[in-house]
Design an enzyme around this catalytic site. Structure first.
Site, PDB file in Angstrom:
ATOM      1  CB  ALA A 182      -1.070  -0.016   1.250  1.00  0.00           C
TER       2      ALA A 182
ATOM      3  N   GLY B 142       0.620  -5.101   0.666  1.00  0.00           N
ATOM      4  CA  GLY B 142      -0.607  -5.190  -0.098  1.00  0.00           C
ATOM      5  C   GLY B 142      -0.314  -5.860  -1.389  1.00  0.00           C
TER       6      GLY B 142
ATOM      7  CD  GLU C 182      -2.598  -7.751   2.757  1.00  0.00           C
ATOM      8  OE1 GLU C 182      -2.386  -6.470   2.304  1.00  0.00           O
ATOM      9  OE2 GLU C 182      -3.007  -8.136   4.034  1.00  0.00           O
TER      10      GLU C 182
ATOM     11  CD  GLU D 255       1.644  -5.700   5.316  1.00  0.00           C
ATOM     12  OE1 GLU D 255       2.527  -6.508   5.888  1.00  0.00           O
ATOM     13  OE2 GLU D 255       0.851  -5.867   4.697  1.00  0.00           O
TER      14      GLU D 255
HETATM   15  N1  DAK Z   1       4.762   3.353  -0.786  1.00  0.00           N
HETATM   16  C1  DAK Z   1       4.889   4.324  -1.471  1.00  0.00           C
HETATM   17  N2  DAK Z   1       6.192   4.802  -1.781  1.00  0.00           N
HETATM   18  C2  DAK Z   1       6.872   3.587  -2.072  1.00  0.00           C
HETATM   19  C3  DAK Z   1       6.457   2.263  -1.719  1.00  0.00           C
HETATM   20  C4  DAK Z   1       5.305   2.078  -0.980  1.00  0.00           C
HETATM   21  N3  DAK Z   1       4.774   0.855  -0.275  1.00  0.00           N
HETATM   22  N4  DAK Z   1       7.412   1.517  -1.680  1.00  0.00           N
HETATM   23  C5  DAK Z   1       8.373   2.250  -2.527  1.00  0.00           C
HETATM   24  N5  DAK Z   1       8.246   3.352  -2.714  1.00  0.00           N
HETATM   25  C6  DAK Z   1       8.625   4.395  -3.340  1.00  0.00           C
HETATM   26  C7  DAK Z   1       9.778   5.183  -2.575  1.00  0.00           C
HETATM   27  O1  DAK Z   1       9.636   6.054  -1.583  1.00  0.00           O
HETATM   28  C8  DAK Z   1      10.795   5.672  -3.838  1.00  0.00           C
HETATM   29  O2  DAK Z   1      10.230   6.773  -4.199  1.00  0.00           O
HETATM   30  P1  DAK Z   1      11.228   7.888  -4.313  1.00  0.00           P
HETATM   31  O3  DAK Z   1      12.124   8.117  -3.013  1.00  0.00           O
HETATM   32  O4  DAK Z   1      11.993   7.570  -5.566  1.00  0.00           O
HETATM   33  O5  DAK Z   1      10.357   9.242  -4.576  1.00  0.00           O
HETATM   34  C9  DAK Z   1      10.395   4.604  -5.072  1.00  0.00           C
HETATM   35  O6  DAK Z   1       9.431   4.084  -4.482  1.00  0.00           O
HETATM   36  C10 DAK Z   1      11.585   3.566  -4.976  1.00  0.00           C
HETATM   37  O7  DAK Z   1      11.767   2.941  -3.821  1.00  0.00           O
HETATM   38  P2  DAK Z   1      13.322   2.720  -2.940  1.00  0.00           P
HETATM   39  O8  DAK Z   1      14.171   3.894  -3.482  1.00  0.00           O
HETATM   40  O9  DAK Z   1      13.114   2.636  -1.775  1.00  0.00           O
HETATM   41  O10 DAK Z   1      13.925   1.526  -3.651  1.00  0.00           O
HETATM   42  P3  DAK Z   1      14.524   0.429  -3.238  1.00  0.00           P
HETATM   43  O11 DAK Z   1      15.095  -0.638  -4.402  1.00  0.00           O
HETATM   44  O12 DAK Z   1      15.952   0.980  -2.244  1.00  0.00           O
HETATM   45  O13 DAK Z   1      13.770  -0.531  -2.003  1.00  0.00           O
HETATM   46  C11 DAK Z   1      11.937  -1.491  -1.077  1.00  0.00           C
HETATM   47  C12 DAK Z   1      12.767  -1.176  -2.502  1.00  0.00           C
HETATM   48  C13 DAK Z   1      10.587  -2.179  -1.684  1.00  0.00           C
HETATM   49  C14 DAK Z   1      12.741  -2.441  -0.420  1.00  0.00           C
HETATM   50  C15 DAK Z   1      11.629  -0.211  -0.486  1.00  0.00           C
HETATM   51  O14 DAK Z   1      10.934   0.588  -1.318  1.00  0.00           O
HETATM   52  C16 DAK Z   1      10.717  -0.654   0.650  1.00  0.00           C
HETATM   53  O15 DAK Z   1      10.956  -1.076   1.754  1.00  0.00           O
HETATM   54  N6  DAK Z   1       9.140  -0.108   0.466  1.00  0.00           N
HETATM   55  C17 DAK Z   1       8.091  -0.330   1.308  1.00  0.00           C
HETATM   56  C18 DAK Z   1       7.822  -1.863   1.361  1.00  0.00           C
HETATM   57  C19 DAK Z   1       6.579  -2.011   2.640  1.00  0.00           C
HETATM   58  O16 DAK Z   1       6.865  -1.658   3.478  1.00  0.00           O
HETATM   59  N7  DAK Z   1       5.495  -2.345   2.038  1.00  0.00           N
HETATM   60  C20 DAK Z   1       4.218  -2.581   2.871  1.00  0.00           C
HETATM   61  C21 DAK Z   1       3.347  -1.242   2.870  1.00  0.00           C
HETATM   62  S1  DAK Z   1       2.044  -1.328   4.094  1.00  0.00           S
HETATM   63  C22 DAK Z   1      -5.520  -1.581   3.052  1.00  0.00           C
HETATM   64  C23 DAK Z   1      -5.024  -2.631   1.789  1.00  0.00           C
HETATM   65  C24 DAK Z   1      -3.601  -3.236   2.016  1.00  0.00           C
HETATM   66  C25 DAK Z   1      -2.835  -2.305   2.982  1.00  0.00           C
HETATM   67  C26 DAK Z   1      -3.360  -1.274   3.795  1.00  0.00           C
HETATM   68  C27 DAK Z   1      -4.590  -1.042   3.585  1.00  0.00           C
HETATM   69  N8  DAK Z   1      -6.833  -1.102   2.635  1.00  0.00           N
HETATM   70  C28 DAK Z   1      -7.611  -1.696   1.547  1.00  0.00           C
HETATM   71  C29 DAK Z   1      -7.267  -0.209   3.314  1.00  0.00           C
HETATM   72  C30 DAK Z   1      -1.404  -3.028   2.916  1.00  0.00           C
HETATM   73  C31 DAK Z   1      -0.399  -2.251   3.806  1.00  0.00           C
HETATM   74  C32 DAK Z   1       0.968  -2.211   3.300  1.00  0.00           C
HETATM   75  O17 DAK Z   1       1.225  -3.000   2.315  1.00  0.00           O
END
Ligand code: DAK
Length: 257
Positions: free
Chosen positions: A65, A108, A111, A131
């Site tokens: 997400a 997400g 999921e 998460e």
């Molecule tokens: N959200 C927003 N931006 C993201 C992102 C994310 N999940 N993942 C990556 N980006 C963005 C980064 O901010 C970066 O943007 P800029 O800085 O260039 O502007 C760009 O994508 C490239 O990412 P990185 O520079 O970080 O790239 P790396 O290769 O160094 O790292 C990474 C890749 C995937 C390891 C890292 O980006 C990362 O850890 N990302 C977050 C992964 C994460 O924590 N995902 C879980 C999020 S919580 C719902 C349904 C579902 C959910 C919630 C509610 N509803 C229906 C209400 C689910 C929740 C989640 O998924």
């Protein structure tokens, strides 16, 4: 129909949806989910489409997400938006969804992948539910669907550490169907989707629904459901055509009637 964050196209009987926010690794904001659900439902109602292929790009299926969008949300604002009710509609799509995934399949994204019926992954795929590292936990099925597929101990490890697993590990745990080199994952998934699209649509639909029951209801109830679906197919023209074609030693022509 044109969208801002997804691309929709068609290859023969297969509808193709590509998540298209590559600059943020296909982070799933509210808009992309709205568009995805709208297009899935449109394809579900389009008689010329018999299977759906969902993909991202080589670097990311979806990295979860959109954290920037969620960062300022609070309990009441999340509750009032009730975005989960939109999300829940993905599981109600009748047509089979084949996922072609590569790169990051996180949160997400994982999921969403688990809502698909068949999953082809590239060797570079990393799958996880990170998460917990953000101080939260999965909310769109990550604790439930993942546990049902990989079992409690592997799910606990993934959910409590937030660490991702490789495509090969995911294959070993039955979370995905195939792992292929990155140049081939889309083609392989398309091939599978086309194979499914050749099958009789009503049987495809009832099989998808009935397999879904196996995960949700006790065996007796699932068996009842299966039997009724089996009887129902004997009322279809495709059943007559399928069996007649076998006897006449020719390829069946299924119409979905
Ligand atoms: N959200 C927003 N931006 C993201 C992102 C994310 N999940 N993942 C990556 N980006 C963005 C980064 O901010 C970066 O943007 P800029 O800085 O260039 O502007 C760009 O994508 C490239 O990412 P990185 O520079 O970080 O790239 P790396 O290769 O160094 O790292 C990474 C890749 C995937 C390891 C890292 O980006 C990362 O850890 N990302 C977050 C992964 C994460 O924590 N995902 C879980 C999020 S919580 C719902 C349904 C579902 C959910 C919630 C509610 N509803 C229906 C209400 C689910 C929740 C989640 O998924």
């Amino acid at each position: 129909m044109t969208y801002e964050h997804i691309l929709a196209s068609k290859d023969g009987d297969v509808g193709i949806i590509q998540l298209n926010r590559p600059h943020v690794l296909n982070a799933l904001n509210l808009k992309i989910i709205d568009e995805l659900v709208a297009e899935l439902e449109r394809m579900d109602g389009d008689d010329s489409i018999r299977a759906i292929l969902l993909t991202g790009n080589d670097k990311a299926f979806a990295a979860g997400a959109d954290i920037a969008e969620m960062a300022d949300e609070a309990t009441v604002s999340m509750l009032l938006k009730d975005q989960f009710s939109v999300w829940d509609r993905i599981a109600k799509i009748n047509k089979p969804i084949v996922a072609a995934v590569s790169g990051f399949v996180l949160g997400g994204g994982c999921e969403l992948m688990m809502n698909c019926d068949i999953i082809v992954a590239s060797e570079t795929t990393r799958i996880g539910q990170p998460e917990i590292k953000l101080g939260v936990m999965p909310g769109a099925g990550g604790t439930q669907r993942l546990t049902k597929v990989v079992g409690k101990v592997k799910a606990m490890e993934m959910l409590l550490t937030g660490e991702s697993i490789t495509a090969q590990e995911a294959l070993d745990f039955g979370l995905i169907n195939r792992v292929v080199p990155v140049e081939l994952y889309f083609e392989e998934a398309l091939k599978l989707a086309k194979k499914i699209a050749e099958q009789p649509p009503i049987a495809v639909r009832l099989i998808k629904k009935t397999v879904g029951k196996a995960l949700d209801v006790p065996l007796d109830e699932g068996m009842d459901y299966e039997r009724n679906a089996f009887y129902l197919l004997f009322a279809s023209e495709d059943k007559s055509e399928g069996m007649k074609a076998f006897i006449e030693k020719r390829k069946a022509k299924f119409t979905g009637r």
